[in-house]
Design a protein around this motif. Structure first.
Motif, PDB file in Angstrom:
ATOM      1  N   MET A   1       1.078  -1.245   0.197  1.00 22.04           N
ATOM      2  CA  MET A   1      -0.054  -0.095  -0.416  1.00 22.04           C
ATOM      3  C   MET A   1       0.989   1.242   0.297  1.00 22.04           C
ATOM      4  N   GLU A   2       2.082   1.711   0.965  1.00 20.66           N
ATOM      5  CA  GLU A   2       3.161   2.481   0.825  1.00 20.66           C
ATOM      6  C   GLU A   2       3.344   2.462  -0.400  1.00 20.66           C
ATOM      7  N   ILE A   3       3.456   1.323  -1.722  1.00 17.48           N
ATOM      8  CA  ILE A   3       4.260   1.680  -2.339  1.00 17.48           C
ATOM      9  C   ILE A   3       3.629   2.521  -3.561  1.00 17.48           C
ATOM     10  N   GLY A   4       2.037   1.842  -2.998  1.00 19.86           N
ATOM     11  CA  GLY A   4       1.152   2.473  -4.458  1.00 19.86           C
ATOM     12  C   GLY A   4       0.983   3.851  -3.918  1.00 19.86           C
ATOM     13  N   ARG A   5       0.919   4.629  -3.304  1.00 19.94           N
ATOM     14  CA  ARG A   5       1.006   5.297  -1.868  1.00 19.94           C
ATOM     15  C   ARG A   5       2.399   6.485  -3.198  1.00 19.94           C
ATOM     16  N   GLU A   6       3.700   5.827  -2.626  1.00 20.60           N
ATOM     17  CA  GLU A   6       4.394   7.228  -3.696  1.00 20.60           C
ATOM     18  C   GLU A   6       4.586   6.857  -4.947  1.00 20.60           C
ATOM     19  N   ILE A   7       4.208   5.123  -5.430  1.00 18.96           N
ATOM     20  CA  ILE A   7       4.403   5.121  -7.375  1.00 18.96           C
ATOM     21  C   ILE A   7       3.254   6.805  -7.741  1.00 18.96           C
ATOM     22  N   ARG A   8       1.435   6.725  -6.832  1.00 21.55           N
ATOM     23  CA  ARG A   8       0.970   7.849  -7.507  1.00 21.55           C
ATOM     24  C   ARG A   8       1.745   9.695  -7.236  1.00 21.55           C
ATOM     25  N   ARG A   9       1.842   9.929  -5.945  1.00 24.29           N
ATOM     26  CA  ARG A   9       2.892  10.701  -5.587  1.00 24.29           C
ATOM     27  C   ARG A   9       3.774  11.422  -6.694  1.00 24.29           C
ATOM     28  N   ARG A  10       5.050  10.449  -6.810  1.00 21.19           N
ATOM     29  CA  ARG A  10       5.627  10.110  -8.299  1.00 21.19           C
ATOM     30  C   ARG A  10       4.879  10.767  -9.754  1.00 21.19           C
ATOM     31  N   LEU A  11       3.767  10.009  -9.537  1.00 25.77           N
ATOM     32  CA  LEU A  11       3.648  10.309 -10.977  1.00 25.77           C
ATOM     33  C   LEU A  11       2.417  11.517 -11.380  1.00 25.77           C
ATOM     34  N   ARG A  12       2.514  11.791 -10.046  1.00 29.10           N
ATOM     35  CA  ARG A  12       1.897  13.388 -10.339  1.00 29.10           C
ATOM     36  C   ARG A  12       2.950  14.487 -10.454  1.00 29.10           C
ATOM     37  N   GLN A  13       3.803  14.205  -9.475  1.00 33.43           N
ATOM     38  CA  GLN A  13       4.708  15.440  -9.789  1.00 33.43           C
ATOM     39  C   GLN A  13       5.273  14.938 -11.164  1.00 33.43           C
ATOM     40  N   VAL A  14       5.387  14.291 -12.098  1.00 32.10           N
ATOM     41  CA  VAL A  14       6.161  14.086 -13.118  1.00 32.10           C
ATOM     42  C   VAL A  14       5.085  14.397 -14.089  1.00 32.10           C
ATOM     43  N   ALA A  15       3.585  13.690 -14.251  1.00 32.09           N
ATOM     44  CA  ALA A  15       2.831  14.674 -15.004  1.00 32.09           C
ATOM     45  C   ALA A  15       1.940  15.641 -15.402  1.00 32.09           C
ATOM     46  N   LEU A  16       2.866  17.036 -14.515  1.00 31.32           N
ATOM     47  CA  LEU A  16       2.828  18.090 -15.463  1.00 31.32           C
ATOM     48  C   LEU A  16       3.772  18.385 -16.336  1.00 31.32           C
ATOM     49  N   PRO A  17       4.880  18.140 -15.917  1.00 28.34           N
ATOM     50  CA  PRO A  17       5.753  19.099 -16.231  1.00 28.34           C
ATOM     51  C   PRO A  17       6.001  18.062 -18.064  1.00 28.34           C
ATOM     52  N   LEU A  18       5.939  16.134 -17.727  1.00 29.58           N
ATOM     53  CA  LEU A  18       5.938  15.468 -19.238  1.00 29.58           C
ATOM     54  C   LEU A  18       4.643  15.738 -19.649  1.00 29.58           C
TER      55      LEU A  18
END
Length: 116
Positions: A1-18
């Motif tokens: 569960m902790e890994i899923g949250r970390e992945i979603r958080r990282r994706l949110r950080q990368v999505a807008l610049p991408l």
């Protein structure tokens, strides 16, 4: 569960610049290769230069023909020009004339030698 949250958080950080990078790449590509891009503009400039050269050549040809026609007009008849045209049209030469035969590629339709 902790890994899923970390992945979603990282994706949110990368999505807008991408997304911004993809949009920028799209617009840059079309600014260069599009119908109104830089390459199309260069092609149009090249076509414009060719058309301008052809127009200048056509204008020069027309002016040369107009000068020749003016020499044959009723108001200012040049007897040398009249004699030249009569000889060309009648295929006639004076016995003292020196005749030089030209290749057909060197003359235009009026029998005048093309200037290169």
């Amino acid at each position: 569960m902790e890994i899923g949250r970390e992945i979603r958080r990282r994706l949110r950080q990368v999505a807008l610049p991408l997304l911004g990078a993809c949009l920028s790449a799209y617009f840059v590509f079309h600014a260069i290769h599009g119908d109104r891009g830089i390459l199309a503009w260069l092609r149009l400039n090249q076509d414009l230069k060719i058309a301008t050269a052809e127009a200048a050549e056509a204008t020069a040809n027309r002016q040369a023909m107009e000068r020749r026609v003016t020499l044959l007009s009723n108001t200012s008849l040049d007897l040398d020009m009249l004699e030249e045209r009569a000889r060309v049209m009648l295929n006639y030469a004076h016995p003292d004339d020196l005749i030089i035969f030209l290749n057909q590629a060197d003359t235009d339709q009026t029998g005048v030698r093309a200037v290169n």
